[in-house]
Design a protein around this motif. Sequence first.
Motif, mmCIF file in Angstrom:
data_model
loop_
_atom_site.group_PDB
_atom_site.id
_atom_site.type_symbol
_atom_site.label_atom_id
_atom_site.label_comp_id
_atom_site.label_asym_id
_atom_site.label_seq_id
_atom_site.Cartn_x
_atom_site.Cartn_y
_atom_site.Cartn_z
ATOM 1 N N HIS A 157 0.828 -1.208 0.000
ATOM 2 C CA HIS A 157 0.000 0.000 0.000
ATOM 3 C C HIS A 157 0.863 1.259 0.000
ATOM 4 O O HIS A 157 0.600 2.206 -0.759
ATOM 5 C CB HIS A 157 -0.935 -0.004 1.219
ATOM 6 C CG HIS A 157 -2.184 -0.813 1.021
ATOM 7 N ND1 HIS A 157 -2.182 -2.187 0.979
ATOM 8 C CD2 HIS A 157 -3.482 -0.422 0.841
ATOM 9 C CE1 HIS A 157 -3.418 -2.619 0.782
ATOM 10 N NE2 HIS A 157 -4.227 -1.572 0.706
ATOM 11 N N ARG A 158 1.876 1.264 0.831
ATOM 12 C CA ARG A 158 2.734 2.445 0.921
ATOM 13 C C ARG A 158 3.448 2.715 -0.407
ATOM 14 O O ARG A 158 3.468 3.855 -0.895
ATOM 15 C CB ARG A 158 3.756 2.253 2.042
ATOM 16 C CG ARG A 158 4.676 3.468 2.231
ATOM 17 C CD ARG A 158 5.582 3.308 3.442
ATOM 18 N NE ARG A 158 6.511 2.184 3.292
ATOM 19 C CZ ARG A 158 6.428 1.057 3.967
ATOM 20 N NH1 ARG A 158 5.443 0.856 4.836
ATOM 21 N NH2 ARG A 158 7.319 0.095 3.789
ATOM 22 N N ALA A 203 -9.052 -7.341 -15.239
ATOM 23 C CA ALA A 203 -9.291 -7.129 -13.811
ATOM 24 C C ALA A 203 -8.494 -5.930 -13.329
ATOM 25 O O ALA A 203 -7.299 -5.812 -13.609
ATOM 26 C CB ALA A 203 -8.902 -8.369 -13.010
ATOM 27 N N SER A 204 -9.145 -5.038 -12.615
ATOM 28 C CA SER A 204 -8.496 -3.865 -12.037
ATOM 29 C C SER A 204 -8.507 -3.978 -10.518
ATOM 30 O O SER A 204 -9.404 -4.595 -9.936
ATOM 31 C CB SER A 204 -9.220 -2.579 -12.455
ATOM 32 O OG SER A 204 -9.172 -2.407 -13.861
ATOM 33 N N GLY A 205 -7.523 -3.367 -9.892
ATOM 34 C CA GLY A 205 -7.416 -3.424 -8.438
ATOM 35 C C GLY A 205 -7.304 -2.042 -7.824
ATOM 36 O O GLY A 205 -7.374 -1.016 -8.513
ATOM 37 N N LEU A 206 -7.102 -2.026 -6.511
ATOM 38 C CA LEU A 206 -7.081 -0.770 -5.772
ATOM 39 C C LEU A 206 -6.215 -0.920 -4.528
ATOM 40 O O LEU A 206 -6.297 -1.922 -3.826
ATOM 41 C CB LEU A 206 -8.512 -0.405 -5.363
ATOM 42 C CG LEU A 206 -8.726 0.831 -4.492
ATOM 43 C CD1 LEU A 206 -8.500 2.101 -5.306
ATOM 44 C CD2 LEU A 206 -10.137 0.820 -3.899
ATOM 45 N N MET A 207 -5.367 0.077 -4.295
ATOM 46 C CA MET A 207 -4.679 0.216 -3.014
ATOM 47 C C MET A 207 -5.195 1.514 -2.413
ATOM 48 O O MET A 207 -5.011 2.592 -2.999
ATOM 49 C CB MET A 207 -3.163 0.265 -3.196
ATOM 50 C CG MET A 207 -2.554 -1.010 -3.743
ATOM 51 S SD MET A 207 -2.571 -2.353 -2.553
ATOM 52 C CE MET A 207 -1.822 -3.676 -3.528
ATOM 53 N N MET A 208 -5.850 1.421 -1.257
ATOM 54 C CA MET A 208 -6.548 2.589 -0.716
ATOM 55 C C MET A 208 -6.157 2.835 0.734
ATOM 56 O O MET A 208 -6.190 1.925 1.563
ATOM 57 C CB MET A 208 -8.063 2.378 -0.826
ATOM 58 C CG MET A 208 -8.883 3.585 -0.395
ATOM 59 S SD MET A 208 -10.642 3.442 -0.824
ATOM 60 C CE MET A 208 -11.162 2.156 0.308
ATOM 61 N N GLU A 209 -5.795 4.085 1.006
ATOM 62 C CA GLU A 209 -5.577 4.521 2.382
ATOM 63 C C GLU A 209 -6.873 5.082 2.945
ATOM 64 O O GLU A 209 -7.257 4.802 4.065
ATOM 65 C CB GLU A 209 -4.468 5.567 2.428
ATOM 66 C CG GLU A 209 -4.086 6.015 3.819
ATOM 67 C CD GLU A 209 -2.936 7.024 3.792
ATOM 68 O OE1 GLU A 209 -3.099 8.106 4.381
ATOM 69 O OE2 GLU A 209 -1.891 6.724 3.171
ATOM 70 N N ASN A 210 -7.546 5.898 2.112
ATOM 71 C CA ASN A 210 -8.884 6.397 2.413
ATOM 72 C C ASN A 210 -9.515 6.787 1.079
ATOM 73 O O ASN A 210 -8.919 6.585 0.020
ATOM 74 C CB ASN A 210 -8.838 7.583 3.397
ATOM 75 C CG ASN A 210 -7.913 8.695 2.921
ATOM 76 O OD1 ASN A 210 -8.025 9.166 1.783
ATOM 77 N ND2 ASN A 210 -6.976 9.105 3.782
ATOM 78 N N HIS A 242 -3.982 -10.467 -3.948
ATOM 79 C CA HIS A 242 -4.056 -10.995 -2.583
ATOM 80 C C HIS A 242 -4.157 -9.888 -1.531
ATOM 81 O O HIS A 242 -4.903 -10.011 -0.559
ATOM 82 C CB HIS A 242 -2.823 -11.860 -2.312
ATOM 83 C CG HIS A 242 -2.854 -12.566 -0.993
ATOM 84 N ND1 HIS A 242 -3.697 -13.623 -0.738
ATOM 85 C CD2 HIS A 242 -2.154 -12.355 0.159
ATOM 86 C CE1 HIS A 242 -3.519 -14.043 0.497
ATOM 87 N NE2 HIS A 242 -2.591 -13.293 1.067
ATOM 88 N N HIS A 243 -3.421 -8.806 -1.737
ATOM 89 C CA HIS A 243 -3.351 -7.752 -0.720
ATOM 90 C C HIS A 243 -4.098 -6.476 -1.111
ATOM 91 O O HIS A 243 -4.207 -5.563 -0.294
ATOM 92 C CB HIS A 243 -1.888 -7.393 -0.428
ATOM 93 C CG HIS A 243 -1.141 -8.489 0.254
ATOM 94 N ND1 HIS A 243 -1.242 -8.734 1.601
ATOM 95 C CD2 HIS A 243 -0.278 -9.422 -0.233
ATOM 96 C CE1 HIS A 243 -0.471 -9.769 1.921
ATOM 97 N NE2 HIS A 243 0.118 -10.200 0.838
ATOM 98 N N GLY A 244 -4.598 -6.431 -2.341
ATOM 99 C CA GLY A 244 -5.308 -5.233 -2.770
ATOM 100 C C GLY A 244 -6.671 -5.112 -2.121
ATOM 101 O O GLY A 244 -7.184 -6.043 -1.495
ATOM 102 N N ASP A 245 -7.282 -3.956 -2.280
ATOM 103 C CA ASP A 245 -8.548 -3.665 -1.619
ATOM 104 C C ASP A 245 -9.764 -3.879 -2.512
ATOM 105 O O ASP A 245 -10.894 -3.800 -2.034
ATOM 106 C CB ASP A 245 -8.539 -2.221 -1.110
ATOM 107 C CG ASP A 245 -7.430 -1.985 -0.092
ATOM 108 O OD1 ASP A 245 -7.253 -2.857 0.782
ATOM 109 O OD2 ASP A 245 -6.724 -0.960 -0.184
ATOM 110 N N MET A 246 -9.541 -4.125 -3.811
ATOM 111 C CA MET A 246 -10.671 -4.293 -4.732
ATOM 112 C C MET A 246 -10.258 -5.222 -5.859
ATOM 113 O O MET A 246 -9.124 -5.193 -6.326
ATOM 114 C CB MET A 246 -11.085 -2.923 -5.306
ATOM 115 C CG MET A 246 -12.177 -2.988 -6.375
ATOM 116 S SD MET A 246 -12.571 -1.355 -7.081
ATOM 117 C CE MET A 246 -11.159 -1.112 -8.187
#
Length: 706
Positions: free
Chosen positions: A307-308, A468-475, A491-495
């Motif tokens: 994420h960072r 397929a699309s993904g997301l890394m989200m802090e807020n 595995h670690h993404g948010d979407m």
Amino acid sequence: MRNQKYSIEIGGKTLTAEFTDLAEQANGSVIVRYGNTTVLATAVMSEKPKSGVDYLPLSVEYEERFYAAGEILGSRFIRREGRPTDEAVLSGRVVDRTIRPLFDHSMRHEVQVVLTVLSIEEDDPDILGVLGASLALGVSNIPWNGPACAVRIGKLKDNGLVINPTYKDREQNDAFEADIVACGKDGLINMIEVGGKEVSEEVIILALEEAGKELDRLQKWQEDIIKELGSEKRAVEKPVCPEGVNVLFEEKVLPKFETAVMSGKPGKKSIDDLKKEWLEIFSEKMPESSISFADDFYEEKVNEMLHREVIENDRRPDGRGMDEVRPLFAKAGGVSPILHGSGIFYRGGTHILSVLTLGGPQDAQFIDSMEIQESKKRFMHHYNFPPFSTGETGRTGGTNRRMVGHGALAEKALLPVIPSKETFPYTIRLVSEAFSSNGSTSMGSVCGSTLALMDGGVPISSPVAGIASGLMMENTKRYKILTDIQGPEDHHGDMDLKVAGTRKGVTAIQMDVKVSGVSIKILTEALEKAKMARFQILDVLEKEISAPRADISPRAPKILVMKIKPSLIGMVIGSGGKTINEIREATGTEIEIEDDGTVFITGKDGGAEKAKEIVEEMTREYKAGDKMQGVVTKIADFGAFVRIGYNTEGLVHISEIAPFRVNKVSDILKEGDKVPVVIKEVDSEKGKIRLSIKDVDPNFAKQKSV
């Protein structure tokens, strides 16, 4: 008997939640009704945590009951429910994907949600499944961050939107362009299912915005119920971090950690290799502590770094740009001449083989279930995921829920471009083999299947591709959207947002999240990026094969279509199917007759043509003046009977054999003779036909007598 009811109007109908003691041993239960569709939802949590697991042990069971449809269904020999149907599996997955993100994933107590369909009519119980699960969990003492809500939105061609459309609306209305199921809470969406007829991304966003209004109303309704009836949530012990774990990690693992996580290579191998090393160190240095805690600890560290690096430094673990699609490869055909069509598609480390098989109408799948009664399915897509696709060993054979879900998603994506039965009367089966997996094999299956369809000469209206699309989200303000997610990002993404479609529009979407939900703004951006990637993939597919091949495989059966009068269907079938079975056996074909008189004849090696000729002869309407060849079947004193069709005979009177007097019929004709005849008269009431030889060939008898 306890009975408390709460109601709300949705889509012009009343939704009711009824709380009784019917399932009083469960931690929470509710009966939800919408129209005449009713679902009992229950939620139960184990007293003690499950040992030796490194995941949240949540299961959702969707139970179909034949009595719900008011029918005695099943096979002739087993009149009770068996294994879950595909429809049940898919409905259960909708509920699972909606409620799972709202649990604390460090919890190790088993939680089971069971949804039992008690009655079903015109409204789909899947929406009730989500709402029932949410209420059962909400009023229970099970820790859960709900409520979650669900609504179905139907899109019509005139841009009208229908809330919670019925089965009839969705399946029998030509104006129905999209079926959208949206779930979520707090103004965010956490689960989407879309089936569309090449609809635009803008239309989908408008429908989701409309869905959001209904979700807000449903959430307020549920919150009021839970406030009144809800139990105090049970306190669940969380794993305690052993003293010295952070120091041990920093000393032994941290110096290698960034290199392993941000390796610049595809897949998770470097991450998993370092994890194995960490677990060995942990076991050696802290033998008294749970190894599952060490596993969770490591995965959380990976999650934090990914994420960072993505959000702050625009760095993906395999080194790609945020919108960069991995290398693509497409091949239509070439696997084996026995196959009716095949396609090979690569997207990075995801490698798919899709195979097409064509059959006749008789090969369609017969469906008789609680939701879908006595129907035939002529287009099927099945998906296999062998363990070697991820470099692992495991059980083979059979299907699991993941296989059913991925296969159904690709099928939904391809269905809008499949030709109608009238245009292409074949039964179409596709099988996609995920032989190597590193991110979205379901969307890879859409691409491979498009290649197989075109290679097999199926006249699809447009090629379909998926990504397929993904997301890394802090807020909701600090996030990054990732196109074409692979291993660690999945595995670690948010979407996980899967989007399939043509150049004209979207045919299918599926989304689930690991956070509480995502905003419409994020979804709008993600859909636009997915569209750009889809077009890039379509360029590659169309470069390999620009249009369906002109002819189907010579190995595929030939299907001939003809029409007969409905009144003649019984004659062709015969008593107990005797006549049609005789034709099938004589020609090696399969024959299907529909109620409107459409006849589908399927065969190989000329069998279909022969069978069609027989049916044409059987159903031919004879008229005076028709000329043809016949075969003498019987000699009588007064004339000869001549077969002029498959099962049609006429009489040539002795006076109609020759232009001169014939003393004995047998002087001129014998059984088995081929003779030219013309129809003189048809008596349809008596079913008799008068024939003449002399009127069509006056010299025939003279030549025979010589």
